[in-house]
Write an enzyme that holds these catalytic residues in place. Structure first.
Site, PDB file in Angstrom:
ATOM      1  N   ASP A   1       1.726   6.224  -0.891  1.00 11.43           N
ATOM      2  CA  ASP A   1       2.735   5.178  -1.560  1.00 11.43           C
ATOM      3  C   ASP A   1       4.184   5.272  -0.824  1.00 11.43           C
ATOM      4  O   ASP A   1       4.799   4.469  -0.292  1.00 11.43           O
ATOM      5  CB  ASP A   1       2.761   5.015  -2.874  1.00 11.43           C
ATOM      6  CG  ASP A   1       3.049   3.882  -3.724  1.00 11.43           C
ATOM      7  OD1 ASP A   1       3.088   2.911  -2.788  1.00 11.43           O
ATOM      8  OD2 ASP A   1       3.260   3.949  -4.877  1.00 11.43           O
TER       9      ASP A   1
ATOM     10  N   HIS B   1       1.813  -2.924   1.694  1.00  6.82           N
ATOM     11  CA  HIS B   1       1.474  -3.296   0.340  1.00  6.82           C
ATOM     12  C   HIS B   1       0.542  -4.468   0.315  1.00  6.82           C
ATOM     13  O   HIS B   1      -0.456  -4.649  -0.800  1.00  6.82           O
ATOM     14  CB  HIS B   1       2.519  -3.436  -0.394  1.00  6.82           C
ATOM     15  CG  HIS B   1       2.832  -1.833  -1.117  1.00  6.82           C
ATOM     16  ND1 HIS B   1       3.763  -0.839  -0.360  1.00  6.82           N
ATOM     17  CD2 HIS B   1       2.561  -1.451  -2.442  1.00  6.82           C
ATOM     18  CE1 HIS B   1       3.732   0.206  -1.353  1.00  6.82           C
ATOM     19  NE2 HIS B   1       3.278  -0.109  -2.409  1.00  6.82           N
TER      20      HIS B   1
ATOM     21  N   HIS C   1      -2.568  -3.720   1.105  1.00  7.55           N
ATOM     22  CA  HIS C   1      -3.466  -3.040  -0.129  1.00  7.55           C
ATOM     23  C   HIS C   1      -3.878  -3.776  -1.079  1.00  7.55           C
ATOM     24  O   HIS C   1      -4.977  -3.791  -1.617  1.00  7.55           O
ATOM     25  CB  HIS C   1      -2.232  -2.005  -0.852  1.00  7.55           C
ATOM     26  CG  HIS C   1      -2.640  -1.781  -2.217  1.00  7.55           C
ATOM     27  ND1 HIS C   1      -2.109  -2.631  -3.215  1.00  7.55           N
ATOM     28  CD2 HIS C   1      -3.417  -0.569  -2.793  1.00  7.55           C
ATOM     29  CE1 HIS C   1      -2.731  -2.167  -4.393  1.00  7.55           C
ATOM     30  NE2 HIS C   1      -3.409  -0.778  -4.176  1.00  7.55           N
TER      31      HIS C   1
ATOM     32  N   HIS D   1      -4.086   3.702  -5.689  1.00  7.22           N
ATOM     33  CA  HIS D   1      -2.952   2.704  -5.351  1.00  7.22           C
ATOM     34  C   HIS D   1      -2.613   3.334  -3.854  1.00  7.22           C
ATOM     35  O   HIS D   1      -2.707   2.870  -2.741  1.00  7.22           O
ATOM     36  CB  HIS D   1      -1.862   2.520  -5.836  1.00  7.22           C
ATOM     37  CG  HIS D   1      -0.894   1.998  -5.541  1.00  7.22           C
ATOM     38  ND1 HIS D   1      -0.942   0.531  -5.455  1.00  7.22           N
ATOM     39  CD2 HIS D   1       0.555   2.052  -5.267  1.00  7.22           C
ATOM     40  CE1 HIS D   1       0.398  -0.012  -4.685  1.00  7.22           C
ATOM     41  NE2 HIS D   1       0.985   1.178  -4.749  1.00  7.22           N
TER      42      HIS D   1
HETATM   43 ZN   LIG Z   1       3.333   0.864  -3.834  1.00  8.32          ZN
END
Ligand SMILES: [Zn+2]
Length: 376
Positions: A178, A259, A262, A276
């Site tokens: 992340d 993201h 994602h 995540h």
């Molecule tokens: Zn994130």
């Protein structure tokens, strides 16, 4: 698409206090007393044993009137409403979320609804959720639902590094996945409004760069220290990069394709068990492919991801036989109106994102074949 409202102000926001150290929970009363004496604490059953109970004992010793309620495991609007009613009934002064990303996101939302401050005690360094004034909500089935935004950031973020050192290293690695996206994404959106609604300041750009520097310097070493449950300076530095720098960097710097991809990946059910940051890591490589990064740059990031066991191929993600039509759905969701992919200062199409996702897998496989990389 960037900056359609022609915003000209720069904006930087952050928690009021960030505290990190190996005895932070023991000393919690000292830092939380400023928020009141009647907190609502929520964490799941597992975290209760790891940190929740110790925190409650530390606070009760300092005469806090604690209301504890177990978190049900998913950051949904129903769960937020449930905890809000309890907080209201008990007239709590503030809300403490103890645990991972979903507990933290829920606690922040509950505090916002109750219009009281929040304190966040992450027990893993797996996401950049603790410092920000936004939450990611999921459906009861675990698919991405929406971002929700709050008026203020958490008042206190308290990170007990001795607790994080005992968490499985996979969480630290996911946090690095992340965090490594922070600079890659923020440097592409310097002219787009950030999550606070203003343009990024110089310091948010610098934070992203520092975050990346720490990860490349200490990532692998911290991952190994975590396996040995050792709170070393390298582990402390990476915890700060994953939690503080990544949090401040994404919120005031901005997110881009990594993201958004994602979020698109949450459409594939077989990926729901991934953390995540594991999906963001792959999304980061896909973004690098999308913006025509040279092979040398791709290699640098892929090598970093592999050094901490982050997935860089479909096989490593657990979807070796993923179909093109599934990836097209991921690309379609990544390019939904309002997605962060539109913060990038370049033209993006669903077709280009679909190809970049396939290109990321190809680059990962090529790197592994070329270098003979093997998991240690
Ligand atoms: Zn994130």
């Amino acid at each position: 698409m960037p900056n359609p409202k022609r915003i000209t102000e720069k904006l930087f926001q952050s928690p009021s206090k960030y505290i990190q150290g190996p005895s932070a929970i023991q000393n919690a009363a000292k830092y939380l007393g400023q928020l009141g004496k009647a907190p609502l604490i929520t964490c799941d059953a597992l975290v209760y044993g790891i940190a929740g109970q110790a925190l409650i004992e530390a606070l009760e010793k300092a005469n806090f009137n604690v209301t504890y309620n177990q978190f049900n495991g998913e950051a949904t609007s129903q769960e937020i409403d449930r905890l809000q009613s309890l907080g209201k009934e008990r007239s709590v002064d503030f809300v403490i979320g103890v645990g991972g990303g979903k507990t933290i996101d829920t606690a922040k939302a509950v505090a916002d609804k109750l219009q009281v401050p929040s304190a966040i005690l992450p027990t893993t360094a797996s996401t950049d959720a603790p410092c920000s004034a936004l939450s990611v909500l999921y459906t009861a089935e675990g698919a991405f639902d929406q971002y929700t935004f709050f008026n203020s950031n958490p008042s206190v973020v308290l990170v007990d590094t001795s607790v994080i050192a005992k968490a499985p290293p996979r969480f630290l690695a996911a946090g690095m996945g992340d965090a490594v996206a922070t600079n890659v994404e923020a440097r592409l959106c310097t002219h787009s409004p950030n999550f606070g609604g203003g343009l990024p300041t110089e310091v948010s750009v610098a934070i992203g760069e520092k975050c990346e520097e720490i990860l490349f310097k200490y990532g692998r070493q911290a991952y190994e220290a975590n396996k040995a449950h050792a709170v070393t300076p390298a582990l402390e530095a990476v915890i700060e990069a994953n939690t503080l720098l990544s949090g401040l960097g994404f919120e005031s710097g901005g997110l881009a394709a990594a993201h958004a991809i994602h979020n698109g990946f949450t459409a594939i059910e077989e990926l729901h068990h991934l953390l995540h940051g594991e999906k963001v890591a792959f999304g980061t490589v896909a973004q690098l492919v999308l913006i025509s990064s040279p092979t040398e740059t791709l290699d640098r990031y892929i090598s970093f991801m592999l050094s901490v066991d982050l997935p860089v191929t479909f096989a490593q993600l657990g979807i070796p036989n993923v179909k093109d039509e599934e990836l097209r759905e991921v690309a379609r969701r990544s390019c939904a109106p309002g997605e962060t992919i539109w913060n990038m200062e370049r033209v993006v199409t669903e077709e280009a994102v679909f190809s970049a996702i396939k290109g990321a897998d190809a680059a990962g496989r090529d790197f592994i074949a070329r270098t003979g990389w093997k998991k240690v």
